[in-house]
Design an enzyme around this catalytic site. Structure first.
Site, PDB file in Angstrom:
ATOM      1  CE  LYS A   4       1.829   1.413  -2.522  1.00 48.01           C
ATOM      2  NZ  LYS A   4       0.905   2.207  -1.690  1.00 48.01           N
ATOM      3  NE  ARG A  16      -2.055  -5.569   1.467  1.00 51.43           N
ATOM      4  CZ  ARG A  16      -0.794  -5.984   1.518  1.00 51.43           C
ATOM      5  NH1 ARG A  16       0.194  -5.106   1.723  1.00 51.43           N
ATOM      6  NH2 ARG A  16      -0.508  -7.259   1.342  1.00 51.43           N
ATOM      7  NE  ARG A  55       1.295  -1.767   6.123  1.00 50.76           N
ATOM      8  CZ  ARG A  55       2.223  -1.424   5.244  1.00 50.76           C
ATOM      9  NH1 ARG A  55       1.940  -0.529   4.311  1.00 50.76           N
ATOM     10  NH2 ARG A  55       3.418  -1.950   5.275  1.00 50.76           N
ATOM     11  CD  GLU A 102      -5.055   0.300  -0.737  1.00 48.64           C
ATOM     12  OE1 GLU A 102      -4.584   1.390  -0.361  1.00 48.64           O
ATOM     13  OE2 GLU A 102      -4.419  -0.776  -0.672  1.00 48.64           O
ATOM     14  CE  LYS A 150       6.664   0.318  -0.510  1.00 49.03           C
ATOM     15  NZ  LYS A 150       6.000   0.668   0.763  1.00 49.03           N
TER      16      LYS A 150
END
Length: 538
Positions: A230, A235, A250, A275, A398
């Site tokens: 991550k 995003r 996002r 990303e 996550k």
């Protein structure tokens, strides 16, 4: 205008999400076009543009009507320009003026068409015609920052509730719609067909992950899941259709203007989820501080693009050559994504690598000690999961690194907004730095959440009782080695910062605990943060 001002006033005071949804739904049902569409645009940053009215213009108009010292004291106490002006603006000589209620459409049209020389006078005439709530709503409208606790996502959910539709349908239409959204409301009310998706490169609602909580991974077969790093960027969704190229955040905001260099490297009809980072994927991945040099800009210079080149670390594939791939299992989408990324510019796109692990404990150890300082943790995804918009429980997780913490001292406090406008709820804090044998506080961050309402009242009282200076709406509080208030501050990372006297800035700081028991002199020193920063960028 009165209906809009009442909506704003009630939204500000409404603490619950469901309550806000009810207010918005009722407003959409009871308000005619184009007013409800203009209100929607204001709530979602959807295109209302009144450039001729700036805060300086508003202050100038007030200065012509109100004693300068009185306004300064009032603004210092209230802490919000719109609220101050709405309350202090003198009532017009004509007592009947407030009975004339201009529509929101009339207000927007009048100010939008006004030249820079005409706009101040028109704006003042409108303020004369409105009551205090109306003035507050008008000033918030023209300033472009409502800050009333309503996100674009919440407004879209209210539209979905109003029309008994799925919010996914609205999000997929959103960037093809135009203010004041008359076609959208006609469809939601059943008076017309669904607006056509004629626009190209539209936003696809993203799939979100749930944080790993106690027991979530128990009983799950590791063979069914894939793990990825991550990364600490933002995003994004890269969309290219029919020659139209766009980059979305996002939440669906179009941020293409700040990244023409990245979009110029898109050479395939596809929608990529990934990303956004800065650097060269084959050489170096920059910090989030580096990425911030590119964010929140309508355009960027060639120098900035050269100094902070952007690239996307691809996670997923939503469309390829006109084929919607979202219903495919993750492993199949991954295979297609590998082939696509291999054809793209390697300086602008790379593939998020998979992380090998043989048990959940092993993965826990990996996420606690990542291979790169710009990694926040790991993502866990079911190999067979389709790409489902929203935050479905189960397919994706996550697992972030544990946050860092330091003890810092409160230095400055500022009034909040909305329901917190009467409290000092925005706090700047610092750590100790030694200079010439003396300790002095240097600011390292600012936070406005992480404490309860009861704690907010306690901090607010401390600020009022210990103010030593004032700078407009900001108060400087007593902060010595023996007197002051210590916060335990949690944060995700650190970055170099030329804007902070300390040279260090925190990433996502929040107050995790009030340390009434701790003397300020025992708070952390700058050397502690500098050592942490060195370890993060090593």
């Amino acid at each position: 205008m009165r209906a809009f001002s009442e909506l704003i006033d009630r939204l500000v005071l409404m603490p619950s999400r469901n309550g806000k949804l009810t207010l918005l739904k009722s407003y959409f049902a009871e308000t005619p076009d184009p007013d409800r569409g203009l209100a929607l645009a204001a709530l979602t940053d959807g295109g209302l543009n009144i450039p001729a009215i700036k805060p300086a213009v508003i202050r100038g108009l007030v200065a012509e009507r109100v004693d300068e010292v009185l306004f300064a004291y009032s603004y210092d106490y209230v802490g919000d320009l719109a609220e101050t002006v709405s309350l202090i603006w003198p009532e017009p000589a004509d007592a009947q003026a407030n009975d004339e209620d201009p529509s929101l459409g009339m207000v927007v049209e009048s100010l939008s068409r006004a030249s820079r020389s005409e706009a101040p006078a028109r704006f003042a005439q409108l303020l004369d015609r409105l009551d205090p709530p109306g003035r507050y709503a008008l000033i918030k409208l023209v300033s472009g920052g409502l800050r009333i606790g309503v996100s674009a996502r919440l407004a879209k959910q209210a539209l979905a509730d109003f029309g008994a539709k799925d919010i996914i349908e609205i999000e997929e239409l959103w960037h093809g719609l135009k203010v004041p959204y008359t076609d959208l409301f006609a469809w939601l009310e059943g008076r017309a067909e669904k607006p056509s998706n004629a626009a190209r490169a539209l936003f696809r609602p993203v799939m979100l992950a749930n944080p790993v909580e106690e027991g979530d991974l128990d009983g799950l077969d590791i063979a069914d899941f894939r793990a990825e790093w991550k990364w600490d960027g933002i995003r994004v969704q890269v969309s290219c259709e029919g020659g139209v190229k766009r980059l979305y955040s996002r939440s669906g905001d179009d941020i293409s203007g700040a990244f023409p260099d990245l979009l110029g490297a898109v050479s395939a009809e596809a929608v990529i989820d990934g990303e956004l980072l800065v650097g060269d994927p084959a050489v170096e991945t920059g910090t989030f501080s580096d990425l911030q040099q590119r964010l929140n800009r309508k355009s960027v210079s060639a120098k900035v693009m050269q100094q902070y080149p952007a690239f996307v670390r691809a996670y997923d594939l939503l469309m390829l050559d006109g084929r919607d791939t979202r219903a495919l299992p993750l492993d199949e989408r991954r295979q297609l994504l590998e082939g696509l990324v291999a054809r793209l510019d390697p300086h602008r796109f790379d593939l998020s690598p998979l992380v090998a692990f043989d048990s959940w404990q092993h993965l826990d150890e990996i996420r606690r000690a990542p291979i790169h300082p710009i990694i926040e943790g790991v993502m866990i995804k079911h190999k067979g999961s389709p790409y489902l918009p929203g935050r479905k429980k189960g397919p994706w997780f996550k697992w972030k690194r544990d946050p860092h913490t330091v003890d810092a001292v409160l230095m400055y406090a500022q009034r909040g907004h909305g329901k917190r406008s009467s409290f000092y709820s925005d706090y700047t804090f610092g750590v100790w730095k030694e200079e010439a044998g003396n300790l002095q506080l240097v600011p390292v961050g600012k936070a406005y959440f992480g404490f309860s309402d009861e704690e907010l009242a306690q901090i607010d009282k401390f600020v009022r009782d210990n103010t030593i200076d004032r700078f407009g709406p900001v108060r400087s509080v007593k902060a010595t080695e023996t007197e002051g208030l210590v916060f335990e501050v949690a944060f995700e990372g650190l970055a170099r910062s030329s804007r902070h006297k300390s040279g260090v800035a925190m990433r996502f700081p929040r107050i995790s605990r009030l340390r009434w028991d701790k003397p300020p002199g025992e708070a952390d020193r700058l050397e502690t943060l500098e050592k942490m920063l060195d370890e993060m960028i090593r």
